[in-house]
Structures are given as C-alpha cells and as structure tokens.
Design an enzyme around this catalytic site. Structure first.
Site, PDB file in Angstrom:
ATOM      1  N   THR A   9       0.816  -1.220   0.000  1.00 14.17           N
ATOM      2  CA  THR A   9       0.000   0.000   0.000  1.00 14.17           C
ATOM      3  C   THR A   9       0.851   1.273   0.000  1.00 14.17           C
ATOM      4  OG1 THR A   9      -0.114  -0.320   2.387  1.00 14.17           O
ATOM      5  CG2 THR A   9      -2.072  -0.924   1.124  1.00 14.17           C
ATOM      6  N   ARG A  37      -2.683  -2.592   9.809  1.00 14.05           N
ATOM      7  CA  ARG A  37      -3.501  -1.404   9.490  1.00 14.05           C
ATOM      8  C   ARG A  37      -4.215  -1.544   8.153  1.00 14.05           C
ATOM      9  NH1 ARG A  37       1.238   0.904  11.532  1.00 14.05           N
ATOM     10  NH2 ARG A  37       2.208   0.794   9.496  1.00 14.05           N
ATOM     11  N   ARG A  97      21.823  -3.627   3.048  1.00 13.66           N
ATOM     12  CA  ARG A  97      22.702  -2.989   2.054  1.00 13.66           C
ATOM     13  C   ARG A  97      24.172  -3.018   2.435  1.00 13.66           C
ATOM     14  NH1 ARG A  97      19.120   2.352   1.561  1.00 13.66           N
ATOM     15  NH2 ARG A  97      17.394   1.556   0.315  1.00 13.66           N
ATOM     16  N   CYS A 134      17.738   5.506  -2.946  1.00 11.51           N
ATOM     17  CA  CYS A 134      17.223   6.150  -4.163  1.00 11.51           C
ATOM     18  C   CYS A 134      18.196   7.152  -4.794  1.00 11.51           C
ATOM     19  CB  CYS A 134      15.880   6.814  -3.876  1.00 11.51           C
ATOM     20  SG  CYS A 134      15.823   7.718  -2.317  1.00 11.51           S
ATOM     21  N   LYS A 218      24.549   7.019   3.745  1.00  7.01           N
ATOM     22  CA  LYS A 218      24.131   5.965   2.799  1.00  7.01           C
ATOM     23  C   LYS A 218      24.721   6.234   1.417  1.00  7.01           C
ATOM     24  CE  LYS A 218      19.669   5.030   4.979  1.00  7.01           C
ATOM     25  NZ  LYS A 218      18.221   5.258   4.897  1.00  7.01           N
ATOM     26  N   ARG A 240      16.241  18.113   1.763  1.00  7.36           N
ATOM     27  CA  ARG A 240      14.832  17.826   1.427  1.00  7.36           C
ATOM     28  C   ARG A 240      14.216  19.107   0.863  1.00  7.36           C
ATOM     29  NH1 ARG A 240      13.023  12.902   1.024  1.00  7.36           N
ATOM     30  NH2 ARG A 240      13.500  12.320   3.175  1.00  7.36           N
ATOM     31  N   HIS A 247      14.108  13.216  -7.548  1.00 10.21           N
ATOM     32  CA  HIS A 247      15.278  13.719  -6.810  1.00 10.21           C
ATOM     33  C   HIS A 247      16.271  14.316  -7.809  1.00 10.21           C
ATOM     34  CE1 HIS A 247      13.769  11.766  -3.330  1.00 10.21           C
ATOM     35  NE2 HIS A 247      14.646  10.807  -3.157  1.00 10.21           N
ATOM     36  N   ASN A 318      12.428   9.084  -8.021  1.00 15.83           N
ATOM     37  CA  ASN A 318      12.866   8.294  -6.861  1.00 15.83           C
ATOM     38  C   ASN A 318      11.997   7.068  -6.635  1.00 15.83           C
ATOM     39  OD1 ASN A 318      11.267  10.804  -6.175  1.00 15.83           O
ATOM     40  ND2 ASN A 318      10.893   9.632  -4.303  1.00 15.83           N
TER      41      ASN A 318
HETATM   42  N1  LIG Z   1       9.856   6.540  -1.288  1.00 13.69           N
HETATM   43  C1  LIG Z   1      11.017   6.429  -1.915  1.00 13.69           C
HETATM   44  O1  LIG Z   1      11.392   7.241  -2.783  1.00 13.69           O
HETATM   45  C2  LIG Z   1      11.930   5.292  -1.568  1.00 13.69           C
HETATM   46  C3  LIG Z   1      13.061   5.091  -2.356  1.00 13.69           C
HETATM   47  C4  LIG Z   1      13.934   4.050  -2.039  1.00 13.69           C
HETATM   48  C5  LIG Z   1      13.662   3.249  -0.961  1.00 13.69           C
HETATM   49  N2  LIG Z   1      12.548   3.476  -0.203  1.00 13.69           N
HETATM   50  C6  LIG Z   1      12.291   2.560   0.914  1.00 13.69           C
HETATM   51  O2  LIG Z   1      11.115   1.811   0.598  1.00 13.69           O
HETATM   52  C7  LIG Z   1      10.387   1.505   1.769  1.00 13.69           C
HETATM   53  C8  LIG Z   1       8.939   1.959   1.621  1.00 13.69           C
HETATM   54  O3  LIG Z   1       8.893   3.310   1.275  1.00 13.69           O
HETATM   55  P1  LIG Z   1       7.521   4.039   0.857  1.00 13.69           P
HETATM   56  O4  LIG Z   1       7.962   5.369   0.381  1.00 13.69           O
HETATM   57  O5  LIG Z   1       6.707   3.190  -0.024  1.00 13.69           O
HETATM   58  O6  LIG Z   1       6.802   4.186   2.289  1.00 13.69           O
HETATM   59  P2  LIG Z   1       5.232   4.353   2.638  1.00 13.69           P
HETATM   60  O7  LIG Z   1       4.520   5.073   1.584  1.00 13.69           O
HETATM   61  O8  LIG Z   1       5.236   4.929   4.019  1.00 13.69           O
HETATM   62  O9  LIG Z   1       4.698   2.847   2.718  1.00 13.69           O
HETATM   63  C9  LIG Z   1       5.115   1.940   3.696  1.00 13.69           C
HETATM   64  C10 LIG Z   1       4.528   0.568   3.424  1.00 13.69           C
HETATM   65  O10 LIG Z   1       5.075  -0.373   4.345  1.00 13.69           O
HETATM   66  C11 LIG Z   1       4.021  -1.028   5.040  1.00 13.69           C
HETATM   67  N3  LIG Z   1       4.475  -1.344   6.389  1.00 13.69           N
HETATM   68  C12 LIG Z   1       4.925  -0.502   7.341  1.00 13.69           C
HETATM   69  N4  LIG Z   1       5.277  -1.185   8.448  1.00 13.69           N
HETATM   70  C13 LIG Z   1       5.029  -2.487   8.188  1.00 13.69           C
HETATM   71  C14 LIG Z   1       5.176  -3.698   8.922  1.00 13.69           C
HETATM   72  N5  LIG Z   1       5.662  -3.698  10.159  1.00 13.69           N
HETATM   73  N6  LIG Z   1       4.814  -4.871   8.343  1.00 13.69           N
HETATM   74  C15 LIG Z   1       4.328  -4.886   7.092  1.00 13.69           C
HETATM   75  N7  LIG Z   1       4.166  -3.780   6.326  1.00 13.69           N
HETATM   76  C16 LIG Z   1       4.519  -2.593   6.873  1.00 13.69           C
HETATM   77  C17 LIG Z   1       2.868  -0.042   5.019  1.00 13.69           C
HETATM   78  O11 LIG Z   1       1.661  -0.743   5.225  1.00 13.69           O
HETATM   79  P3  LIG Z   1       0.358  -0.053   5.900  1.00 13.69           P
HETATM   80  O12 LIG Z   1      -0.490   0.476   4.764  1.00 13.69           O
HETATM   81  O13 LIG Z   1      -0.297  -1.217   6.564  1.00 13.69           O
HETATM   82  O14 LIG Z   1       0.832   0.993   6.836  1.00 13.69           O
HETATM   83  C18 LIG Z   1       3.008   0.496   3.598  1.00 13.69           C
HETATM   84  O15 LIG Z   1       2.488  -0.448   2.674  1.00 13.69           O
HETATM   85  C19 LIG Z   1      11.190   2.136   2.912  1.00 13.69           C
HETATM   86  O16 LIG Z   1      12.087   1.172   3.409  1.00 13.69           O
HETATM   87  C20 LIG Z   1      11.945   3.227   2.226  1.00 13.69           C
HETATM   88  O17 LIG Z   1      13.123   3.609   2.917  1.00 13.69           O
HETATM   89  C21 LIG Z   1      11.675   4.455  -0.491  1.00 13.69           C
END
Ligand SMILES: NC(=O)c1ccc[n+]([C@@H]2O[C@H](COP(=O)([O-])OP(=O)(O)OC[C@H]3O[C@@H](n4cnc5c(N)ncnc54)[C@H](OP(=O)(O)O)[C@@H]3O)[C@@H](O)[C@H]2O)c1
Length: 340
Positions: A9, A37, A97, A134, A218, A240, A247, A318
């Site tokens: 999600t 959730r 990583r 990213c 990182k 940010r 990015h 990103n």
């Molecule tokens: N956004 C970027 O540009 C980016 C780039 C590179 C890497 N990342 C990495 O990718 C990951 C996700 O990023 P995002 O931007 O997609 O974050 P996000 O929009 O906050 O989404 C987080 C997701 O993880 C789920 N989640 C959280 N805690 C969990 C748990 N304990 N067990 C199972 N599912 C869980 C959430 O589910 P719910 O709906 O149930 O809360 C949601 O589906 C992070 O590790 C982040 O550092 C992100």
C-alpha cells in the site's frame, strides 16, 4: 514466477504493483502484504482486485520472489522467513545494504553480481538482493561510466530530494502545509524537522556524532560499494525540498586527469539507463523527470577553476529508478526474463 509485495500500500509498493502488471513473466497475481492497518484493503492488478494480507501472520510458502518495501525493521523480521521458504527477496530498505553476503545492485552497473543468485534460484535456494538508496542509484548511473572511462579521484554531491522519498506521509505533510499555508518555517512537522512547504531542509534522517545525516552516509557507503571503489573520496549534503516526486543531485567529479566535457558526454551517450542533454540549456528538473525510468544528466561542464573536475546535474524519479523500477529490473534478471 509467483510474486509478492511487502509494503504493497506504500508509495513504492503501489509503483511496484503497477510495474509487475506490465511484466509478461508475472503470469499470476502477486500476493500483497502490509501491516495489520491495511490488511483486508483491496488494490487493483490488471483486471483483478487483490486483498492485502497481514505480513506478520503470513505463510510465504509458494512465493518465488518477494519485493520488500516496508522499511528496515519489517525487512529484518520478514525477509529471512521468506528466504527460508525458498523465495528470493529484492529488498528496498536499508536492512541488508551493508552486508557483504547480499549483493547491492544497480543492474546497468553491476548486474553481473546477479548471475550466482540466479543459479541458486534455479536450484531452489532462496536469498536476498539489496536495492540501493534512491539518490545513490541515480548518482551511480551517471558516475560509474565516467569512473570506468577516466578514473575518479573524488565525488562531491548535493542532493535535492523530494518529499515522496519519505513515503506517503511525506507527501501528505507537504500537501497539508501548502493548503493551510503553515506560517512558521522553523516549526517541525510530523515527518520533517522544519516546515517543508516553501522551504529547504539540509537534514534527512538522524545526525551522527560527526554531523553527517543518515542519507549522506548511505550515499557515501553505497556509492563506494556499487562502484567497487572502497577508497574513493565521496562527500554528500542531502537536502529535502518541497517537490512531490523526483530527486536531483548536483555532482562535482574530480578525475585522474583533465577531461573534456565532450568526451564525458560521449561516454554517457552510450551508458545504459542514462539520458543526456548535450546542450547545457536543455536540463530537466526533477518534476519533469517524474514518470520516466532513466536518470537524466544535464548541465555537464568543466569546473571553471579545475580542468580535472566536471560538474553535472542528475535527476531521476525516486519511486521508479530510485526504488520500484530498479527492484523490478533485478527481479527480471533473477527470473531470466527482460524487464519491460
Ligand atoms: N519513497 C522512496 O522514494 C523510496 C526510495 C527508495 C527506498 N525506499 C524505501 O522503501 C520503503 C517503503 O517506502 P515508501 O515510500 O513506499 O513508504 P510508505 O509510503 O510509508 O509505505 C510503507 C509501506 O510499508 C508497510 N508497512 C509498514 N510497516 C510495516 C510492517 N511492520 N509490516 C508490514 N508492512 C509494513 C505499510 O503498510 P500499511 O499500509 O499497513 O501501513 C506500507 O504499505 C522504505 O524502506 C523506504 O526507505 C523508499
């Protein structure tokens, strides 16, 4: 290939789902995992509605490939369980990583590291591949070919990172502040340490004792690992900015000898995953690059006071090349199929 997404999600998870829907090697619908959730919530995949499952209670048996994107804590807890059930995990968090036992891969640069993983997969043995940070992915795409061609001595980079890099809650915070016109620029938000609307914040993650923030560390560590240059001097300031997606990285590369910008452009023209603007006026902004799968390099020029130093501007989406697309490219390599 039976696939699954952990964090389905999230901003990255939903992007992964859209990309999987386009892959011919994904014949059946992926399983979707979230926290409690969102368990029970529906997400569309091709013509189907898929139900999210609580990851904690999940049985990973029968899954060949898990794209994990739910943060480091969830990956540390759940990825080993998926591997024990025979899956390959492409992990988008920072959990693995730094572990030399798990390759850190940008397919265009060091995709050869995936060959032994594929052989293990063919033998029915699971494992983990780490997807890099990213900003690091887009910087690596631009600088690795230049390092191979000219030898780099130093990289100094300033990143300008969009709010979607902090997940859905980061986007929500910018949008709320834009609507309410929050007037105190010093006030911390729920996600960012100052107001992000109409501002720029030089702090991403937590600071260490030397004053470097997580994101900066990182970039330094992961860039050295991907380039296989453990002693390369890399410095980073991560900022940010109030951009929704995309990015940017302003890079200064000190080379082993003077390099003409035309020669650097000729190298980048051949570099996979990179698009270039040969004319310095034809740069792209992060928001213009959003939705594309490549990294775009513009404003490539010589440092006016240093013939051995090049300056360049690198932008990428990103959520795509910085996260979901890189992960799907790795998954396709493991499947022995092209990513599309
Ligand atoms: N956004 C970027 O540009 C980016 C780039 C590179 C890497 N990342 C990495 O990718 C990951 C996700 O990023 P995002 O931007 O997609 O974050 P996000 O929009 O906050 O989404 C987080 C997701 O993880 C789920 N989640 C959280 N805690 C969990 C748990 N304990 N067990 C199972 N599912 C869980 C959430 O589910 P719910 O709906 O149930 O809360 C949601 O589906 C992070 O590790 C982040 O550092 C992100």
């Amino acid at each position: 290939m039976r696939t699954a997404i952990l964090g389905a999600t999230g901003l990255v998870g939903r992007t992964m789902l859209d990309l999987l829907a386009r892959q011919s090697w994904v014949e059946t619908a992926p399983r979707l995992f979230t926290s409690p959730r969102s368990a029970g919530r529906s997400l569309g995949f091709r013509a189907e509605d898929l139900r999210c499952e609580d990851a904690k209670a999940a049985d990973f048996a029968g899954i060949d490939l898990l794209l994990a994107s739910a943060g480091a804590e969830a990956s540390r807890a759940l990825a080993p369980r998926a591997v024990a059930a025979g899956a390959w995990v492409v992990d988008n968090s920072s959990a693995f990583r730094r572990d030399p036992g798990h390759p850190l891969v940008v397919p265009e640069i060091n995709g050869a590291l995936l060959a032994p993983c594929r052989r293990s997969r063919d033998a029915g043995i699971g494992g983990i591949v780490a997807n890099p940070n990213c900003s690091t992915i887009q910087i690596a795409l631009a600088v690795a070919p230049l390092d191979r061609a000219f030898g780099l001595r130093e990289i100094a980079v300033t990143t300008l990172q969009s709010v979607s890099g902090a997940g859905q809650k980061g986007v929500d915070e910018l949008q709320e502040q834009a609507l309410t016109g929050a007037d105190d620029p010093a006030a911390p938000g729920r996600v960012f340490p100052r107001r992000i609307f109409a501002n720029a914040i030089p702090a991403i993650g937590a600071a260490d004792v030397d004053g470097d923030y997580d994101e900066e560390t990182k970039v330094r560590r992961e860039l050295r690992r991907i380039l296989d240059r453990s002693a390369l001097a890399v410095s980073c300031t991560a900022v940010r900015v109030p951009v929704v997606t995309g990015h940017a990285a302003a890079c200064r590369l000190v080379c082993a000898r003077p390099v003409a910008p035309a020669d650097a452009l000729a190298v980048l023209r051949e570099a996979p995953g990179v698009e270039i603007a040969a004319d310095p006026a034809r740069y792209r902004t992060p928001a213009e690059q959003a939705g594309r799968l490549t990294a775009h390099v513009g404003r490539l020029r010589r440092d006016p006071d240093r013939p051995d130093a090049l300056l360049l501007w690198v932008v990428a989406d990103n959520l795509l090349k910085g996260a979901a697309w890189n992960a799907v490219q790795i998954a396709a390599e493991l499947a022995g199929e092209p990513a599309s």
